[in-house]
Design a protein around this motif. Structure first.
Motif, PDB file in Angstrom:
ATOM      1  N   GLU A   1     -22.287 114.747  -9.787  1.00  0.00           N
ATOM      2  CA  GLU A   1     -23.088 113.744 -10.480  1.00  0.00           C
ATOM      3  C   GLU A   1     -23.256 112.503  -9.608  1.00  0.00           C
ATOM      4  O   GLU A   1     -24.315 111.870  -9.611  1.00  0.00           O
ATOM      5  N   LYS A   2     -22.209 112.172  -8.837  1.00  0.00           N
ATOM      6  CA  LYS A   2     -22.285 111.027  -7.936  1.00  0.00           C
ATOM      7  C   LYS A   2     -23.344 111.261  -6.850  1.00  0.00           C
ATOM      8  O   LYS A   2     -24.098 110.339  -6.499  1.00  0.00           O
ATOM      9  N   ASP A   3     -23.418 112.491  -6.330  1.00  0.00           N
ATOM     10  CA  ASP A   3     -24.448 112.825  -5.338  1.00  0.00           C
ATOM     11  C   ASP A   3     -25.843 112.578  -5.917  1.00  0.00           C
ATOM     12  O   ASP A   3     -26.724 112.017  -5.251  1.00  0.00           O
ATOM     13  N   ILE A   4     -26.030 113.006  -7.154  1.00  0.00           N
ATOM     14  CA  ILE A   4     -27.341 112.867  -7.785  1.00  0.00           C
ATOM     15  C   ILE A   4     -27.657 111.397  -8.052  1.00  0.00           C
ATOM     16  O   ILE A   4     -28.782 110.939  -7.807  1.00  0.00           O
TER      17      ILE A   4
ATOM     18  N   THR B   1     -28.673 109.824  -4.803  1.00  0.00           N
ATOM     19  CA  THR B   1     -30.000 110.280  -4.377  1.00  0.00           C
ATOM     20  C   THR B   1     -31.101 109.602  -5.179  1.00  0.00           C
ATOM     21  O   THR B   1     -32.111 109.155  -4.621  1.00  0.00           O
ATOM     22  N   VAL B   2     -30.916 109.506  -6.489  1.00  0.00           N
ATOM     23  CA  VAL B   2     -31.903 108.833  -7.342  1.00  0.00           C
ATOM     24  C   VAL B   2     -32.036 107.368  -6.940  1.00  0.00           C
ATOM     25  O   VAL B   2     -33.154 106.823  -6.861  1.00  0.00           O
ATOM     26  N   PHE B   3     -30.920 106.716  -6.654  1.00  0.00           N
ATOM     27  CA  PHE B   3     -30.939 105.311  -6.225  1.00  0.00           C
ATOM     28  C   PHE B   3     -31.737 105.154  -4.930  1.00  0.00           C
ATOM     29  O   PHE B   3     -32.547 104.222  -4.796  1.00  0.00           O
ATOM     30  N   ILE B   4     -31.527 106.052  -3.981  1.00  0.00           N
ATOM     31  CA  ILE B   4     -32.232 105.979  -2.691  1.00  0.00           C
ATOM     32  C   ILE B   4     -33.734 106.121  -2.896  1.00  0.00           C
ATOM     33  O   ILE B   4     -34.531 105.360  -2.341  1.00  0.00           O
TER      34      ILE B   4
ATOM     35  N   THR C   1     -38.921 113.316   4.697  1.00  0.00           N
ATOM     36  CA  THR C   1     -37.905 113.561   5.731  1.00  0.00           C
ATOM     37  C   THR C   1     -36.994 112.355   5.895  1.00  0.00           C
ATOM     38  O   THR C   1     -35.769 112.496   6.021  1.00  0.00           O
ATOM     39  N   GLU C   2     -37.571 111.153   5.867  1.00  0.00           N
ATOM     40  CA  GLU C   2     -36.753 109.935   5.973  1.00  0.00           C
ATOM     41  C   GLU C   2     -35.816 109.804   4.780  1.00  0.00           C
ATOM     42  O   GLU C   2     -34.652 109.404   4.930  1.00  0.00           O
ATOM     43  N   LEU C   3     -36.312 110.134   3.592  1.00  0.00           N
ATOM     44  CA  LEU C   3     -35.450 110.107   2.411  1.00  0.00           C
ATOM     45  C   LEU C   3     -34.315 111.110   2.549  1.00  0.00           C
ATOM     46  O   LEU C   3     -33.156 110.800   2.231  1.00  0.00           O
ATOM     47  N   ALA C   4     -34.635 112.315   3.021  1.00  0.00           N
ATOM     48  CA  ALA C   4     -33.613 113.360   3.172  1.00  0.00           C
ATOM     49  C   ALA C   4     -32.534 112.928   4.164  1.00  0.00           C
ATOM     50  O   ALA C   4     -31.336 113.125   3.929  1.00  0.00           O
ATOM     51  N   LYS C   5     -32.950 112.321   5.282  1.00  0.00           N
ATOM     52  CA  LYS C   5     -31.970 111.847   6.273  1.00  0.00           C
ATOM     53  C   LYS C   5     -31.093 110.754   5.677  1.00  0.00           C
ATOM     54  O   LYS C   5     -29.872 110.720   5.906  1.00  0.00           O
ATOM     55  N   THR C   6     -31.694 109.850   4.913  1.00  0.00           N
ATOM     56  CA  THR C   6     -30.929 108.761   4.293  1.00  0.00           C
ATOM     57  C   THR C   6     -29.930 109.318   3.278  1.00  0.00           C
ATOM     58  O   THR C   6     -28.780 108.875   3.211  1.00  0.00           O
ATOM     59  N   VAL C   7     -30.374 110.296   2.497  1.00  0.00           N
ATOM     60  CA  VAL C   7     -29.482 110.941   1.534  1.00  0.00           C
ATOM     61  C   VAL C   7     -28.281 111.560   2.254  1.00  0.00           C
ATOM     62  O   VAL C   7     -27.126 111.376   1.860  1.00  0.00           O
ATOM     63  N   CYS C   8     -28.558 112.285   3.338  1.00  0.00           N
ATOM     64  CA  CYS C   8     -27.480 112.944   4.086  1.00  0.00           C
ATOM     65  C   CYS C   8     -26.500 111.931   4.662  1.00  0.00           C
ATOM     66  O   CYS C   8     -25.282 112.137   4.650  1.00  0.00           O
ATOM     67  N   GLU C   9     -27.032 110.818   5.171  1.00  0.00           N
ATOM     68  CA  GLU C   9     -26.161 109.782   5.737  1.00  0.00           C
ATOM     69  C   GLU C   9     -25.275 109.160   4.655  1.00  0.00           C
ATOM     70  O   GLU C   9     -24.081 108.937   4.862  1.00  0.00           O
ATOM     71  N   CYS C  10     -25.860 108.894   3.495  1.00  0.00           N
ATOM     72  CA  CYS C  10     -25.088 108.264   2.417  1.00  0.00           C
ATOM     73  C   CYS C  10     -24.066 109.220   1.790  1.00  0.00           C
ATOM     74  O   CYS C  10     -23.008 108.789   1.327  1.00  0.00           O
ATOM     75  N   LEU C  11     -24.381 110.511   1.789  1.00  0.00           N
ATOM     76  CA  LEU C  11     -23.475 111.496   1.194  1.00  0.00           C
ATOM     77  C   LEU C  11     -22.530 112.092   2.229  1.00  0.00           C
ATOM     78  O   LEU C  11     -21.713 112.967   1.888  1.00  0.00           O
ATOM     79  N   ASP C  12     -22.642 111.641   3.486  1.00  0.00           N
ATOM     80  CA  ASP C  12     -21.861 112.216   4.586  1.00  0.00           C
ATOM     81  C   ASP C  12     -22.058 113.736   4.630  1.00  0.00           C
ATOM     82  O   ASP C  12     -21.109 114.507   4.790  1.00  0.00           O
ATOM     83  N   TRP C  13     -23.307 114.144   4.499  1.00  0.00           N
ATOM     84  CA  TRP C  13     -23.678 115.568   4.461  1.00  0.00           C
ATOM     85  C   TRP C  13     -24.165 115.940   5.857  1.00  0.00           C
ATOM     86  O   TRP C  13     -25.342 115.808   6.171  1.00  0.00           O
TER      87      TRP C  13
ATOM     88  N   PRO D   1     -27.214 115.238  10.536  1.00  0.00           N
ATOM     89  CA  PRO D   1     -27.559 115.322   9.110  1.00  0.00           C
ATOM     90  C   PRO D   1     -28.109 116.690   8.732  1.00  0.00           C
ATOM     91  O   PRO D   1     -28.916 117.270   9.473  1.00  0.00           O
ATOM     92  N   LYS D   2     -27.668 117.229   7.602  1.00  0.00           N
ATOM     93  CA  LYS D   2     -28.202 118.491   7.101  1.00  0.00           C
ATOM     94  C   LYS D   2     -29.504 118.208   6.346  1.00  0.00           C
ATOM     95  O   LYS D   2     -29.566 118.269   5.118  1.00  0.00           O
ATOM     96  N   VAL D   3     -30.543 117.917   7.125  1.00  0.00           N
ATOM     97  CA  VAL D   3     -31.802 117.467   6.538  1.00  0.00           C
ATOM     98  C   VAL D   3     -32.379 118.508   5.589  1.00  0.00           C
ATOM     99  O   VAL D   3     -32.929 118.170   4.534  1.00  0.00           O
ATOM    100  N   GLU D   4     -32.261 119.770   5.951  1.00  0.00           N
ATOM    101  CA  GLU D   4     -32.783 120.833   5.088  1.00  0.00           C
ATOM    102  C   GLU D   4     -32.143 120.764   3.707  1.00  0.00           C
ATOM    103  O   GLU D   4     -32.817 120.891   2.677  1.00  0.00           O
ATOM    104  N   GLY D   5     -30.825 120.527   3.660  1.00  0.00           N
ATOM    105  CA  GLY D   5     -30.144 120.394   2.379  1.00  0.00           C
ATOM    106  C   GLY D   5     -30.612 119.177   1.617  1.00  0.00           C
ATOM    107  O   GLY D   5     -30.807 119.225   0.392  1.00  0.00           O
ATOM    108  N   GLY D   6     -30.815 118.053   2.340  1.00  0.00           N
ATOM    109  CA  GLY D   6     -31.319 116.848   1.697  1.00  0.00           C
ATOM    110  C   GLY D   6     -32.683 117.058   1.074  1.00  0.00           C
ATOM    111  O   GLY D   6     -32.948 116.610  -0.054  1.00  0.00           O
ATOM    112  N   VAL D   7     -33.555 117.761   1.790  1.00  0.00           N
ATOM    113  CA  VAL D   7     -34.896 118.051   1.273  1.00  0.00           C
ATOM    114  C   VAL D   7     -34.805 118.917   0.017  1.00  0.00           C
ATOM    115  O   VAL D   7     -35.484 118.670  -0.992  1.00  0.00           O
ATOM    116  N   LYS D   8     -33.952 119.938   0.060  1.00  0.00           N
ATOM    117  CA  LYS D   8     -33.820 120.828  -1.100  1.00  0.00           C
ATOM    118  C   LYS D   8     -33.268 120.090  -2.317  1.00  0.00           C
ATOM    119  O   LYS D   8     -33.687 120.344  -3.451  1.00  0.00           O
TER     120      LYS D   8
END
Length: 304
Positions: free
Chosen positions: A16-19, A22-25, A35-47, A54-61
């Motif tokens: 739930e924290k991940d979500i 992501t919503v905040f970002i 793509t920029e959003l996905a990279k930012t999500v990965c950086e903030c989640l240490d993904w 960064p696991k950009v593909e995971g961020g996009v999904k």
């Protein structure tokens, strides 16, 4: 958002924290591209990958999943840029560098040493693309995620090309053969690598060349993958069109374990039909099943 079911994306259990993050970002950086959003999500989640990328593909999904359930609204895809990218990918210039050469015939001993050279400079990658586009039946397609390209060479002569890349997401026959649960697969799919392209140039008539090259790749790839991606694969897979016999793979002790179901490699939604293919596997270690089911931890390289 209250989570009613477990969500796993690219091997990560989404909390739930991940979500919430992501919503905040998305709410606060609405001018970013997907793509920029996905990279930012990965950086903030240490993904990140073991190579600390960064696991950009995971961020996009994750972003697309949240949009599909109405939690966020993503910026529209830039179709103009996407079309330019598709054209650039297709526009591989064919030059005299890859023109057919005189026929080479003989025994392996006549062409020594045969080596697998990493294609990593701009020039070697472009040459690799050109050979694949010109002579491989499936032509060139942008490799999926992690990948390693080889030029097969004898001194200065190019004999062919190989591509190893991330494995197919779900293969019923493979997953049963390994003994994988859906969760095990989501956590350890990275340790299976796909031999996506294998090309020997059509003017070569060298006895046992194909099986010899496969043997070299089996020994060399784990070291190169460990160096590039910080972990060592434990199992190889490849797909062979049913009209071919897979002779070189059989000669190199690959195991035919079943067939694909006629979908593309990363098609988890049954959208993209393709012809069924034979599945061949090659274990890189005796205990590969223990590594793939979590009983043992595969070899990783610690960043210094």
């Amino acid at each position: 958002m209250s989570m009613k079911e477990k969500i796993v994306i690219c091997g990560r259990d989404i909390s739930e924290k991940d979500i919430e993050t992501t919503v905040f970002i998305v709410d606060n950086f609405g001018s970013f591209s997907r793509t920029e959003l996905a990279k930012t999500v990965c950086e903030c989640l240490d993904w990140v990958t073991l190579a600390d990328k960064p696991k950009v593909e995971g961020g996009v999904k994750l972003l697309e999943y949240l949009e599909s359930i109405g939690e966020i609204v993503l910026p529209l895809k830039n179709e103009k840029m996407a079309e330019c990218g598709r054209r650039a990918m297709k526009a591989i210039k064919i030059t005299e560098k890859t023109d057919p050469k005189r026929e080479l015939t003989g025994e392996l001993s006549d062409f020594s040493p045969i080596e697998l050279k990493l294609a990593y400079t701009q020039g070697s990658i472009e040459l690799w693309k050109e050979y694949i586009e010109r002579y491989h039946p499936q032509k060139y397609a942008k490799p999926y995620a992690a990948n390693i390209k080889y030029l097969i060479k004898c001194k200065s002569k190019v004999l062919g090309c190989m591509l190893f890349s991330s494995s197919a997401w779900a293969l019923e026959d493979r997953d049963k053969w390994i003994g994988w649960s859906e969760y095990d697969r989501s956590q350890r799919l990275m340790y299976v690598v796909n031999n996506t392209r294998f090309l020997l140039l059509p003017w070569l008539k060298i006895n046992n060349l194909a099986s010899h090259v496969l043997g070299k790749a089996i020994k060399q790839l784990p070291r190169d993958w460990l160096k590039e991606y910080m972990y060592e694969p434990v199992l190889l897979e490849t797909f062979v069109n049913s009209e071919y016999k897979g002779t070189c793979y059989k000669a190199s002790n690959w195991i035919k374990i079943g067939n694909t179901k006629g979908r593309s490699r990363q098609d988890s939604h049954h959208k993209y039909l393709s012809s069924p293919k034979d599945i061949y596997m090659y274990p890189l270690c005796k205990d590969f099943r223990k590594y793939l089911t979590g009983e043992k931890e595969p070899k990783i390289r610690v960043r210094s």
